[in-house]
Each structure stands twice: as C-alpha cells, then as structure tokens.
Design a protein around this motif. Structure first.
Motif, PDB file in Angstrom:
ATOM      1  N   GLU A 183       0.796  -1.229   0.000  1.00 34.05           N
ATOM      2  CA  GLU A 183       0.000   0.000   0.000  1.00 34.05           C
ATOM      3  C   GLU A 183       0.832   1.284   0.000  1.00 34.05           C
ATOM      4  O   GLU A 183       0.575   2.195  -0.784  1.00 34.05           O
ATOM      5  N   ASP A 236      -3.288  10.334   4.412  1.00 32.02           N
ATOM      6  CA  ASP A 236      -3.839   9.669   5.600  1.00 32.02           C
ATOM      7  C   ASP A 236      -3.347   8.225   5.689  1.00 32.02           C
ATOM      8  O   ASP A 236      -3.092   7.710   6.790  1.00 32.02           O
ATOM      9  N   LEU A 237      -3.216   7.572   4.536  1.00 26.37           N
ATOM     10  CA  LEU A 237      -2.725   6.190   4.505  1.00 26.37           C
ATOM     11  C   LEU A 237      -1.297   6.116   5.045  1.00 26.37           C
ATOM     12  O   LEU A 237      -0.984   5.286   5.911  1.00 26.37           O
ATOM     13  N   SER A 240      -3.301  13.236  -2.636  1.00 23.34           N
ATOM     14  CA  SER A 240      -4.657  13.355  -2.123  1.00 23.34           C
ATOM     15  C   SER A 240      -4.663  13.140  -0.616  1.00 23.34           C
ATOM     16  O   SER A 240      -3.740  12.531  -0.051  1.00 23.34           O
ATOM     17  N   LYS A 241      -5.699  13.653   0.038  1.00 20.63           N
ATOM     18  CA  LYS A 241      -5.823  13.470   1.489  1.00 20.63           C
ATOM     19  C   LYS A 241      -5.858  11.989   1.840  1.00 20.63           C
ATOM     20  O   LYS A 241      -5.296  11.567   2.855  1.00 20.63           O
ATOM     21  N   GLN A 242      -6.493  11.197   0.991  1.00 22.36           N
ATOM     22  CA  GLN A 242      -6.603   9.766   1.248  1.00 22.36           C
ATOM     23  C   GLN A 242      -5.215   9.106   1.287  1.00 22.36           C
ATOM     24  O   GLN A 242      -4.935   8.286   2.164  1.00 22.36           O
ATOM     25  N   LYS A 243      -4.344   9.498   0.364  1.00 26.00           N
ATOM     26  CA  LYS A 243      -3.007   8.903   0.326  1.00 26.00           C
ATOM     27  C   LYS A 243      -2.155   9.375   1.498  1.00 26.00           C
ATOM     28  O   LYS A 243      -1.400   8.586   2.083  1.00 26.00           O
ATOM     29  N   THR A 252       1.899  17.495   3.461  1.00 26.21           N
ATOM     30  CA  THR A 252       0.748  18.369   3.738  1.00 26.21           C
ATOM     31  C   THR A 252       1.072  19.845   3.520  1.00 26.21           C
ATOM     32  O   THR A 252       0.169  20.686   3.485  1.00 26.21           O
TER      33      THR A 252
END
Length: 409
Positions: free
Chosen positions: A43, A121-122, A116-119, A99
C-alpha cells in the motif's frame, strides 16, 4: 452485617464481569488493528513509487540527499535527518512535507500535484502503526518489493497474463518493424520472428526440458515449474539477438551467447537465438534458460548461483554435444584471476558471462552426492519464500566465505 457482605459480594461480581468485558473489548480492538494493519509493500510503497520517482527514487542525484530506492534508505532520511518517526506521524517530516505544513517547499515538488488526502492519511496511519516493514529485505529495491508483493498474491494465470502483456510491449520496442508469430501453453508463451511451426517445435522442447529440470531440482510435480510462466523470445539471426540486447536490455550481448534468461518477481523470460547453425543447441540452451529463470525467480537469488547451477546441468547432460562447455572450462582460470574479491561477485558488479563461469565452478560441489541433501534443503527454503542469503547461510554457510575459499583471496 449480612446485608453488607451480600452487597460487597455483588459489587465484586459486577466489577469482575466489567473487567472481563473490558478485556474482551481490548482484545477485539487489538485483533481489528492487526487485521487493519497497513502494508508498506502493498500500500505505502506504490504511493511513494508513483509520486517520488525521479527525485528520490531512481534519480541520479537525490533531492536533499534523501534516497528512497529502498526501505532502509527511506528510514535513514536525508540532509535534514530522519523523515519518519515511527508511531508519531504528527512529528514526522514526511507528513509535514506532504501536507505543506513543514517549512520549505511542499512535496512532491517540480510542479507535481499534491498527494490526495486519502493517500496522505494512509501514510500517516502506517507511521502511527509503527512504520513497520513487511518485505523480505529492507535493502530490496522498492520497485522489486512492489512487484514481489503483487506477485505473491497473483494467480499463475494472472501473473502469466501480465508477463505476456509486457512481452508484447517489449517486442514492439525491440523489433518495431516486424510482426511476430506466437505460440503458447499453460506455462509458456513464445514470441518470435521464426515460422510458427518452428515456435511450436521450440515449445515442445521447452515442455520436455521443464520435466527434466523439475526432476533435477526436485521441484513439486503438481505445480508449474515457474510460477506465472516463462516468456521466450525466439530470434532467427545474430543481428536480431544482438538488437534485442541493445534495445530491450540496454547492453551488448556476448558474441558467444546463443541464449540467456532474466527473472525476478514480476517477470521471467528467456531469449533464444535460433539460427540454422545453432539449432542443434536447442535442448542444451533450453536447460540453461529454464534452470536459470526458475532459480532466478526466487527472492534475491544472485546470477552467479542461478546461472552456475544452470551451466552445471548443461555440463552434466550435454558435455560432449555442446562446445560451449569446453569454452566455459577454458575460461575458468582467467575468470579466477579477473575477479577482484568475493564482495564484487556477490554484489553482481561483474559482467554476466564472468558471473556464469564463476558460478559454474562455485556451485559444482553443491550438486555432488555428498552435498545433495543440503542443496535440496536450500531449494526447499527458496520455494517457501526465504531470501537466498538466509537460505544459503542455513545450508552451506555465508556466501562470501564460500566464494573466498574458492577464489583463494
């Protein structure tokens, strides 16, 4: 007095039950966290590979002294120190840079779009979980690590489809003006500029050779020899064979070669020169290609070992019929003199022909009756996913010591 005792007993029971439920709840949370644990290899690494390539990964000069070609380099950090603080994403420089909250330029730079925020956050969640590594070796190239993780879960047919797709693209790159012929089976895909009838003959020989190699290396008979199958490029002329090396592999192939292989987690292929004058070499060359690709497809197996075993099988089976065997043996003394030390051989810093000749001599004792049990144990460990250095150490000892003894230096 009795009332007080009864009340105390009831309170004790209640507290015991509450503590029991709390313990079960914590165990359930731990189990859920374990289930949700983020994989670096599957991931996080693909995100880094996609967005950091060229500057910090596979770049000639890493920006800010930060190399991320391996997990070990990522954790080491760059000129500003460590960029990851395990279990502490808020204070990790990597998250600050992604960020834009850290001083200096936001990453990725060079006009690339922010993650992206999703990446983000991961990656942050992975750091909070301890920034754990879940691959075979922290020094493994990140692309190889990604491929290894994907291939470990892909089916035989899915992996073979991926290899066929890549082979067709490679053909267009190396031979853009030639429409290829194709032949395939469950375990082989052949592509070349020879007549299809000849491809089918080569395919039949490969199937015979696969049975021979499986027996010699005690491979499981109920599984394909090479998981994901083997692609074989069949080329009709020395010019085409050399051109494949230049265009696809970015190197000059040795004049004496009539075939070679390449293998890792993502790909496994062989290249066969099928000139009229070389056709008698077909059985021997397929043994060399199949053996090398089979061994090379396991984790961290070096060329000297895979090619050395492959050449030993050719020597044992075709000593009288393959003139290459005599040339390998004649070159041995010169190779011993040209190898500076064991470390350079282990690191693969020598040309592939030198590695092959050296490997022929180094691995020959491993195939003796005396050492056959150890050799089979080594292969078993490779098949179960143990990296070569570990498997070698537990069977024959440290590779460097073995090679030092052979070199005498």
């Amino acid at each position: 007095m009795d009332f007080i005792r009864i009340t105390s007993f009831r309170q004790h029971v209640i507290w015991t039950v509450l503590l029991l439920f709390a313990s079960l709840h914590l165990k359930a949370q731990d189990a859920q966290q374990s289930t949700d644990r983020i994989s670096f290899a599957k991931e996080v690494a693909p995100v880094l590979r996609q967005h950091c390539h060229g500057c910090h990964i596979a770049g000639q000069q890493a920006s800010g002294g930060l190399r991320m070609d391996t997990f070990a380099q990522l954790m080491q950090g760059g000129d500003s120190g460590a960029i990851i603080k395990p279990a502490n994403s808020e204070d990790s420089l990597l998250i600050g840079k992604l960020t834009g909250q850290a001083s200096g330029q936001r990453m990725p730079a060079g006009g690339r779009a922010p993650l992206s925020k999703q990446k983000i956050d991961l990656i942050a969640a992975w750091i909070r979980q301890g920034a754990r590594f879940d691959g075979p070796s922290q020094d493994m190239n990140i692309q190889t690590l990604i491929d290894q993780a994907w291939a470990s879960e892909a089916s035989h047919s899915d992996l073979m489809y991926k290899r066929i797709e890549r082979a067709q693209g490679n053909w267009k790159l190396a031979m853009p003006d030639q429409q290829p012929e194709e032949a395939r089976s469950e375990d082989f895909y052949l592509i070349g500029n020879v007549p299809q009838a000849r491809l089918i003959e080569v395919l039949q020989q490969l199937q015979k050779t696969a049975a021979f190699v499986s027996k010699q290396l005690a491979a499981p008979s109920d599984q394909p020899l090479i998981r994901g199958g083997l692609v074989v490029y069949v080329l009709r002329s020395r010019y085409d064979y050399s051109e494949f090396g230049r265009m696809q592999e970015k190197r000059e192939l040795p004049r004496g070669w009539v075939g070679h292989w390449s293998a890792d987690a993502a790909q496994a292929y062989g290249v066969l020169l099928d000139e009229q004058s070389k056709m008698s070499h077909l059985p021997a060359v397929t043994v060399q290609i199949l053996t090398g690709a089979y061994l090379g497809s396991h984790i961290e197996v070096p060329v000297w070992f895979a090619e050395g075993i492959a050449r030993n099988l050719v020597l044992n089976q075709f000593r009288k019929n393959d003139p290459r065997v005599a040339s390998w043996q004649q070159a041995l003394q010169e190779v011993v003199s040209s190898v500076p030390d064991a470390k350079s051989l282990i690191a693969g810093q020598l040309d592939e022909e030198t590695l092959g000749v050296a490997g022929l001599a180094i691995t020959q004792p491993m195939l003796s009756k005396k050492n056959r049990q150890q050799f089979n144990k080594l292969l078993t460990q490779l098949r179960t996913g143990k990296p070569f250095p570990q498997a070698m150490k537990s069977t024959f000892g440290e590779p460097e010591l073995l090679i030092k003894n052979w070199l005498g230096k």
